[in-house]
Design a protein around this motif. Structure first.
Motif, PDB file in Angstrom:
ATOM      1  N   GLY A  85      23.437  42.000  27.385  1.00 43.44           N
ATOM      2  CA  GLY A  85      23.485  43.447  27.585  1.00 43.44           C
ATOM      3  C   GLY A  85      22.138  44.139  27.511  1.00 43.44           C
ATOM      4  N   THR A  86      21.153  43.513  26.903  1.00 43.38           N
ATOM      5  CA  THR A  86      19.818  44.103  26.771  1.00 43.38           C
ATOM      6  C   THR A  86      18.780  43.013  26.951  1.00 43.38           C
ATOM      7  OG1 THR A  86      20.645  45.722  25.179  1.00 43.38           O
ATOM      8  CG2 THR A  86      18.267  45.392  25.240  1.00 43.38           C
ATOM      9  N   ALA A  87      17.728  43.355  27.689  1.00 44.70           N
ATOM     10  CA  ALA A  87      16.640  42.383  27.899  1.00 44.70           C
ATOM     11  C   ALA A  87      15.383  43.129  28.309  1.00 44.70           C
ATOM     12  CB  ALA A  87      17.027  41.393  28.996  1.00 44.70           C
ATOM     13  N   SER A  88      14.254  42.468  28.127  1.00 47.77           N
ATOM     14  CA  SER A  88      13.021  43.030  28.655  1.00 47.77           C
ATOM     15  C   SER A  88      13.102  42.989  30.178  1.00 47.77           C
ATOM     16  CB  SER A  88      11.814  42.231  28.169  1.00 47.77           C
ATOM     17  OG  SER A  88      11.781  40.964  28.801  1.00 47.77           O
ATOM     18  N   LYS A  89      12.298  43.809  30.810  1.00 50.53           N
ATOM     19  CA  LYS A  89      12.242  43.807  32.268  1.00 50.53           C
ATOM     20  C   LYS A  89      11.947  42.401  32.775  1.00 50.53           C
ATOM     21  CE  LYS A  89       9.532  45.623  36.131  1.00 50.53           C
ATOM     22  NZ  LYS A  89       8.412  46.503  36.534  1.00 50.53           N
ATOM     23  N   GLN A  90      10.977  41.724  32.175  1.00 52.28           N
ATOM     24  CA  GLN A  90      10.595  40.390  32.629  1.00 52.28           C
ATOM     25  C   GLN A  90      11.717  39.377  32.436  1.00 52.28           C
ATOM     26  OE1 GLN A  90       8.146  39.527  34.607  1.00 52.28           O
ATOM     27  NE2 GLN A  90       7.646  41.696  34.611  1.00 52.28           N
ATOM     28  N   GLU A  91      12.440  39.465  31.318  1.00 54.79           N
ATOM     29  CA  GLU A  91      13.573  38.549  31.104  1.00 54.79           C
ATOM     30  C   GLU A  91      14.655  38.790  32.148  1.00 54.79           C
ATOM     31  OE1 GLU A  91      13.600  37.895  26.288  1.00 54.79           O
ATOM     32  OE2 GLU A  91      14.399  39.776  27.086  1.00 54.79           O
ATOM     33  N   ALA A  92      14.938  40.065  32.430  1.00 58.69           N
ATOM     34  CA  ALA A  92      15.959  40.397  33.425  1.00 58.69           C
ATOM     35  C   ALA A  92      15.550  39.897  34.810  1.00 58.69           C
ATOM     36  CB  ALA A  92      16.214  41.903  33.438  1.00 58.69           C
ATOM     37  N   LEU A  93      14.293  40.140  35.183  1.00 60.42           N
ATOM     38  CA  LEU A  93      13.825  39.683  36.489  1.00 60.42           C
ATOM     39  C   LEU A  93      13.837  38.167  36.590  1.00 60.42           C
ATOM     40  CD1 LEU A  93      10.889  42.177  37.098  1.00 60.42           C
ATOM     41  CD2 LEU A  93      13.138  42.178  38.214  1.00 60.42           C
ATOM     42  N   GLN A  94      13.494  37.493  35.519  1.00 56.18           N
ATOM     43  CA  GLN A  94      13.535  36.025  35.528  1.00 56.18           C
ATOM     44  C   GLN A  94      14.961  35.526  35.705  1.00 56.18           C
ATOM     45  OE1 GLN A  94      10.847  33.729  35.506  1.00 56.18           O
ATOM     46  NE2 GLN A  94      12.582  32.491  36.191  1.00 56.18           N
ATOM     47  N   ARG A 140      17.605  55.817  27.308  1.00 54.11           N
ATOM     48  CA  ARG A 140      16.888  55.933  26.032  1.00 54.11           C
ATOM     49  C   ARG A 140      16.267  54.613  25.581  1.00 54.11           C
ATOM     50  NH1 ARG A 140      21.748  57.537  22.744  1.00 54.11           N
ATOM     51  NH2 ARG A 140      22.573  56.105  24.269  1.00 54.11           N
ATOM     52  N   SER A 141      16.433  53.577  26.376  1.00 54.01           N
ATOM     53  CA  SER A 141      15.841  52.283  26.020  1.00 54.01           C
ATOM     54  C   SER A 141      14.321  52.388  25.987  1.00 54.01           C
ATOM     55  CB  SER A 141      16.227  51.213  27.045  1.00 54.01           C
ATOM     56  OG  SER A 141      17.604  50.986  27.013  1.00 54.01           O
ATOM     57  N   PRO A 142      13.685  51.604  25.121  1.00 50.78           N
ATOM     58  CA  PRO A 142      12.220  51.599  25.110  1.00 50.78           C
ATOM     59  C   PRO A 142      11.664  51.166  26.469  1.00 50.78           C
ATOM     60  CG  PRO A 142      13.100  50.420  23.215  1.00 50.78           C
ATOM     61  CD  PRO A 142      14.259  50.722  24.100  1.00 50.78           C
ATOM     62  N   ARG A 143      10.423  51.487  26.704  1.00 50.10           N
ATOM     63  CA  ARG A 143       9.764  51.124  27.960  1.00 50.10           C
ATOM     64  C   ARG A 143       9.889  49.617  28.202  1.00 50.10           C
ATOM     65  NH1 ARG A 143       6.046  52.565  31.704  1.00 50.10           N
ATOM     66  NH2 ARG A 143       4.257  51.214  32.081  1.00 50.10           N
ATOM     67  N   ASN A 144      10.210  49.267  29.436  1.00 51.36           N
ATOM     68  CA  ASN A 144      10.352  47.875  29.875  1.00 51.36           C
ATOM     69  C   ASN A 144      11.496  47.133  29.198  1.00 51.36           C
ATOM     70  OD1 ASN A 144       8.288  47.855  31.839  1.00 51.36           O
ATOM     71  ND2 ASN A 144       6.758  47.689  30.226  1.00 51.36           N
ATOM     72  N   VAL A 145      12.476  47.871  28.691  1.00 53.14           N
ATOM     73  CA  VAL A 145      13.712  47.270  28.175  1.00 53.14           C
ATOM     74  C   VAL A 145      14.858  47.830  29.004  1.00 53.14           C
ATOM     75  CG1 VAL A 145      15.284  47.079  26.213  1.00 53.14           C
ATOM     76  CG2 VAL A 145      12.808  46.969  25.850  1.00 53.14           C
ATOM     77  N   TRP A 146      15.647  46.935  29.551  1.00 46.05           N
ATOM     78  CA  TRP A 146      16.788  47.315  30.369  1.00 46.05           C
ATOM     79  C   TRP A 146      18.053  47.028  29.557  1.00 46.05           C
ATOM     80  CZ3 TRP A 146      15.764  45.075  35.953  1.00 46.05           C
ATOM     81  CH2 TRP A 146      14.553  45.576  36.429  1.00 46.05           C
ATOM     82  N   ALA A 147      18.933  48.031  29.426  1.00 43.15           N
ATOM     83  CA  ALA A 147      20.132  47.876  28.601  1.00 43.15           C
ATOM     84  C   ALA A 147      21.345  48.479  29.298  1.00 43.15           C
ATOM     85  CB  ALA A 147      19.920  48.546  27.243  1.00 43.15           C
ATOM     86  N   LEU A 148      22.428  47.717  29.316  1.00 50.06           N
ATOM     87  CA  LEU A 148      23.681  48.207  29.877  1.00 50.06           C
ATOM     88  C   LEU A 148      24.282  49.296  28.997  1.00 50.06           C
ATOM     89  CD1 LEU A 148      25.441  44.839  30.834  1.00 50.06           C
ATOM     90  CD2 LEU A 148      24.443  46.502  32.416  1.00 50.06           C
ATOM     91  N   THR A 149      24.918  50.260  29.631  1.00 49.52           N
ATOM     92  CA  THR A 149      25.734  51.236  28.929  1.00 49.52           C
ATOM     93  C   THR A 149      27.186  50.753  29.024  1.00 49.52           C
ATOM     94  OG1 THR A 149      26.123  52.510  30.945  1.00 49.52           O
ATOM     95  CG2 THR A 149      24.197  53.142  29.597  1.00 49.52           C
ATOM     96  N   GLU A 150      28.100  51.486  28.399  1.00 51.25           N
ATOM     97  CA  GLU A 150      29.528  51.140  28.551  1.00 51.25           C
ATOM     98  C   GLU A 150      29.933  51.175  30.013  1.00 51.25           C
ATOM     99  OE1 GLU A 150      32.380  52.884  25.872  1.00 51.25           O
ATOM    100  OE2 GLU A 150      30.865  53.040  24.302  1.00 51.25           O
ATOM    101  N   ALA A 151      29.415  52.163  30.742  1.00 47.73           N
ATOM    102  CA  ALA A 151      29.715  52.264  32.183  1.00 47.73           C
ATOM    103  C   ALA A 151      29.140  51.055  32.938  1.00 47.73           C
ATOM    104  CB  ALA A 151      29.161  53.560  32.764  1.00 47.73           C
ATOM    105  N   GLY A 152      28.007  50.563  32.480  1.00 46.45           N
ATOM    106  CA  GLY A 152      27.413  49.378  33.104  1.00 46.45           C
ATOM    107  C   GLY A 152      28.257  48.136  32.875  1.00 46.45           C
ATOM    108  N   TYR A 153      28.755  47.980  31.653  1.00 44.22           N
ATOM    109  CA  TYR A 153      29.661  46.853  31.360  1.00 44.22           C
ATOM    110  C   TYR A 153      30.914  46.959  32.219  1.00 44.22           C
ATOM    111  CZ  TYR A 153      27.140  45.021  27.290  1.00 44.22           C
ATOM    112  OH  TYR A 153      26.209  44.443  26.461  1.00 44.22           O
ATOM    113  N   ALA A 154      31.449  48.175  32.356  1.00 42.31           N
ATOM    114  CA  ALA A 154      32.656  48.388  33.169  1.00 42.31           C
ATOM    115  C   ALA A 154      32.385  48.067  34.636  1.00 42.31           C
ATOM    116  CB  ALA A 154      33.164  49.814  33.006  1.00 42.31           C
ATOM    117  N   ALA A 155      31.223  48.467  35.132  1.00 37.02           N
ATOM    118  CA  ALA A 155      30.868  48.188  36.526  1.00 37.02           C
ATOM    119  C   ALA A 155      30.745  46.679  36.756  1.00 37.02           C
ATOM    120  CB  ALA A 155      29.568  48.886  36.897  1.00 37.02           C
ATOM    121  N   PHE A 156      30.191  45.960  35.778  1.00 37.41           N
ATOM    122  CA  PHE A 156      30.093  44.502  35.913  1.00 37.41           C
ATOM    123  C   PHE A 156      31.488  43.891  35.950  1.00 37.41           C
ATOM    124  CE2 PHE A 156      30.207  40.313  33.939  1.00 37.41           C
ATOM    125  CZ  PHE A 156      29.403  39.619  34.825  1.00 37.41           C
ATOM    126  N   ALA A 157      32.366  44.336  35.067  1.00 36.61           N
ATOM    127  CA  ALA A 157      33.711  43.785  35.000  1.00 36.61           C
ATOM    128  C   ALA A 157      34.507  44.080  36.287  1.00 36.61           C
ATOM    129  CB  ALA A 157      34.447  44.350  33.789  1.00 36.61           C
TER     130      ALA A 157
END
Length: 96
Positions: free
Chosen positions: A22-31, A77-94
């Motif tokens: 649900g949360t990762a650095s930009k680089q981890e997500a891109l990888q 509100r995530s720190p710079r270069n951190v990508w984090a799903l919201t509840e809506a993001g989890y719902a969209a994935f599901a």
């Protein structure tokens, strides 16, 4: 050969972040996106972006991330270069 559209990265970002808890650095997500979908990227996707020192596909993914924040799927509100799903993001994935 064309580049992968920016909107294509929405589902890929959702999947990558879900896989990464649900949360990762930009680089981890891109990888993770590269690990999952790198074989689908075109030769043009790998060309360097004119304004940044990154491949075009990574730049498009970052722009899609901005749209996803606007749409409430990723936490603004995530720190710079951190990508984090919201509840809506989890719902969209599901729903995918």
């Amino acid at each position: 050969m064309a580049t992968t559209s920016q909107k294509t990265f929405r589902a890929r970002i959702l999947r990558a972040l879900h896989d990464l808890g649900g949360t990762a650095s930009k680089q981890e997500a891109l990888q993770r996106i590269q690990d999952l979908y790198g074989h689908e990227l075109t030769e043009e996707d790998w060309l360097p972006c004119r304004t940044r020192s990154e491949p075009l596909w990574q730049n498009r993914a970052a722009w899609e991330r901005n749209d996803m924040v606007r749409d409430g799927l990723l936490d603004a509100r995530s720190p710079r270069n951190v990508w984090a799903l919201t509840e809506a993001g989890y719902a969209a994935f599901a729903a995918d």
